[in-house]
Design a protein around this motif. Structure first.
Motif, PDB file in Angstrom:
ATOM      1  N   ALA A 297       0.828  -1.219   0.000  1.00 29.93           N
ATOM      2  CA  ALA A 297       0.000   0.000   0.000  1.00 29.93           C
ATOM      3  C   ALA A 297       0.858   1.264   0.000  1.00 29.93           C
ATOM      4  O   ALA A 297       0.471   2.275  -0.573  1.00 29.93           O
ATOM      5  CB  ALA A 297      -0.917  -0.008   1.227  1.00 29.93           C
ATOM      6  N   GLY A 298       2.023   1.184   0.648  1.00 30.46           N
ATOM      7  CA  GLY A 298       2.887   2.356   0.758  1.00 30.46           C
ATOM      8  C   GLY A 298       4.232   2.146   0.077  1.00 30.46           C
ATOM      9  O   GLY A 298       4.299   1.582  -1.014  1.00 30.46           O
ATOM     10  N   LYS A 299       5.300   2.571   0.733  1.00 32.08           N
ATOM     11  CA  LYS A 299       6.654   2.446   0.182  1.00 32.08           C
ATOM     12  C   LYS A 299       7.099   0.982   0.202  1.00 32.08           C
ATOM     13  O   LYS A 299       6.926   0.287   1.198  1.00 32.08           O
ATOM     14  CB  LYS A 299       7.607   3.315   1.012  1.00 32.08           C
ATOM     15  CG  LYS A 299       9.071   3.271   0.555  1.00 32.08           C
ATOM     16  CD  LYS A 299       9.913   4.209   1.400  1.00 32.08           C
ATOM     17  CE  LYS A 299      11.401   3.985   1.182  1.00 32.08           C
ATOM     18  NZ  LYS A 299      11.837   4.154  -0.210  1.00 32.08           N
ATOM     19  N   HIS A 300       7.666   0.533  -0.902  1.00 29.03           N
ATOM     20  CA  HIS A 300       8.114  -0.859  -1.035  1.00 29.03           C
ATOM     21  C   HIS A 300       9.453  -1.036  -0.328  1.00 29.03           C
ATOM     22  O   HIS A 300      10.480  -0.541  -0.790  1.00 29.03           O
ATOM     23  CB  HIS A 300       8.234  -1.198  -2.524  1.00 29.03           C
ATOM     24  CG  HIS A 300       8.662  -2.592  -2.808  1.00 29.03           C
ATOM     25  ND1 HIS A 300       9.300  -2.953  -3.975  1.00 29.03           N
ATOM     26  CD2 HIS A 300       8.547  -3.738  -2.085  1.00 29.03           C
ATOM     27  CE1 HIS A 300       9.545  -4.256  -3.962  1.00 29.03           C
ATOM     28  NE2 HIS A 300       9.105  -4.754  -2.826  1.00 29.03           N
ATOM     29  N   THR A 301       9.456  -1.771   0.812  1.00 27.29           N
ATOM     30  CA  THR A 301      10.698  -1.969   1.565  1.00 27.29           C
ATOM     31  C   THR A 301      11.043  -3.447   1.769  1.00 27.29           C
ATOM     32  O   THR A 301      12.106  -3.743   2.323  1.00 27.29           O
ATOM     33  CB  THR A 301      10.614  -1.304   2.951  1.00 27.29           C
ATOM     34  OG1 THR A 301       9.599  -1.968   3.726  1.00 27.29           O
ATOM     35  CG2 THR A 301      10.280   0.184   2.841  1.00 27.29           C
ATOM     36  N   ALA A 302      10.161  -4.364   1.365  1.00 19.69           N
ATOM     37  CA  ALA A 302      10.426  -5.798   1.562  1.00 19.69           C
ATOM     38  C   ALA A 302       9.546  -6.596   0.600  1.00 19.69           C
ATOM     39  O   ALA A 302       8.561  -6.075   0.056  1.00 19.69           O
ATOM     40  CB  ALA A 302      10.142  -6.200   3.009  1.00 19.69           C
ATOM     41  N   SER A 303       9.921  -7.872   0.403  1.00 19.34           N
ATOM     42  CA  SER A 303       9.180  -8.723  -0.539  1.00 19.34           C
ATOM     43  C   SER A 303       9.028 -10.135   0.002  1.00 19.34           C
ATOM     44  O   SER A 303       9.923 -10.663   0.674  1.00 19.34           O
ATOM     45  CB  SER A 303       9.908  -8.782  -1.888  1.00 19.34           C
ATOM     46  OG  SER A 303       9.976  -7.505  -2.494  1.00 19.34           O
ATOM     47  N   VAL A 304       7.891 -10.741  -0.327  1.00 17.75           N
ATOM     48  CA  VAL A 304       7.618 -12.154  -0.038  1.00 17.75           C
ATOM     49  C   VAL A 304       7.375 -12.860  -1.372  1.00 17.75           C
ATOM     50  O   VAL A 304       6.578 -12.395  -2.188  1.00 17.75           O
ATOM     51  CB  VAL A 304       6.386 -12.323   0.874  1.00 17.75           C
ATOM     52  CG1 VAL A 304       6.009 -13.801   1.020  1.00 17.75           C
ATOM     53  CG2 VAL A 304       6.631 -11.694   2.239  1.00 17.75           C
ATOM     54  N   ILE A 305       8.062 -13.983  -1.593  1.00 23.33           N
ATOM     55  CA  ILE A 305       7.839 -14.820  -2.778  1.00 23.33           C
ATOM     56  C   ILE A 305       7.158 -16.092  -2.290  1.00 23.33           C
ATOM     57  O   ILE A 305       7.713 -16.830  -1.475  1.00 23.33           O
ATOM     58  CB  ILE A 305       9.162 -15.130  -3.501  1.00 23.33           C
ATOM     59  CG1 ILE A 305       9.834 -13.823  -3.954  1.00 23.33           C
ATOM     60  CG2 ILE A 305       8.923 -16.042  -4.700  1.00 23.33           C
ATOM     61  CD1 ILE A 305      11.253 -14.002  -4.491  1.00 23.33           C
TER      62      ILE A 305
END
Length: 232
Positions: free
Chosen positions: A16-24
């Motif tokens: 929803a906001g700033k992209h700081t992490a990812s899940v695959i």
């Protein structure tokens, strides 16, 4: 069939906001990324979505699958048979590790370091995630495996043992339903035990009366763990 150099299709739930992490999040055999995303939505009543974390659901390319007598299926790798005791089909596993590593690199190019990534999956997707992380991306924040197991002679165990000489290793969250196909829950427990013995920091959660499927309790546990591992 050479599965190398395949660009995987992905279904993405954006932050929803700033992209700081990812899940695959890797689907089980015969499913797709969009299929798993819909399943998670149906169980939770909403997407697995976060303020700053992008959730990526890749799709395995269709390939001949030996347990289905060579019929085409969306599977991450081939199996000689569905058994703990047979050798792993390393050729297909290794080529898919290469393809999935391209998604990891895409996230790095988007500004996400590997210690801000989690990789996991359901069933075969969890086994695929264990190969991908423990053998090639040991510096991610963690792994999750839902209703998953590894073969008894899996090369993952040796990879973990070798890597445990120079920690830290990522933490593993493993969940499994107690009513899963009679033997699968036991296989999952044995996998967890062998990974812990090899040096991985693991947790194992048995979900009472759950078959080979997802449930709200499990996904809420996963959501809390993701937030704990990737909180700023």
């Amino acid at each position: 069939m050479n599965m190398a150099a395949v660009k995987l299709q992905t279904s993405v739930v954006s932050q929803a906001g700033k992209h700081t992490a990812s899940v695959i999040f890797l689907h089980g055999s015969g499913d797709t990324g969009p299929g798993l995303r819909r399943w998670v939505y149906d169980v939770l009543g909403q997407n697995l979505a976060f303020e700053n974390i992008r959730v990526i659901y890749p799709t395995a390319p269709a390939r001949p699958y030996t347990p289905m007598r060579g019929a085409q299926s969306h599977v991450w790798f081939d199996r000689h048979k569905i058994s703990q005791d047979c050798p792993e089909h390393l050729e297909s596993i290794d080529s898919m590790c290469e393809n999935l590593s391209a998604i990891v690199q895409e996230e790095i190019r988007a500004g996400i370091p590997k210690h801000r990534m989690l990789i996991g999956g359901f069933s075969m997707g969890g086994a695929m995630a264990l190969h991908l992380v423990c053998r090639y991306h040991q510096d991610v924040a963690g792994i999750f495996a839902l209703s998953s197991f590894l073969n008894k002679d899996s090369v993952v165990y040796q990879a973990v043992e070798d890597a445990s000489q120079c920690p830290p290793l990522p933490e593993l969250l493993q969940c499994h339903g107690t009513a899963d196909e009679l033997v699968f829950h036991r296989w999952g427990e044995e996998t967890n035990s062998l990974l812990k013995k090899a040096g991985l920091n693991t947790s194992f959660h048995s979900i009472p009366d759950l078959n080979h499927q997802l449930c709200r309790q499990e996904l809420e546990l996963l959501r809390s763990w993701i937030l704990k591992k990737l909180s700023l």
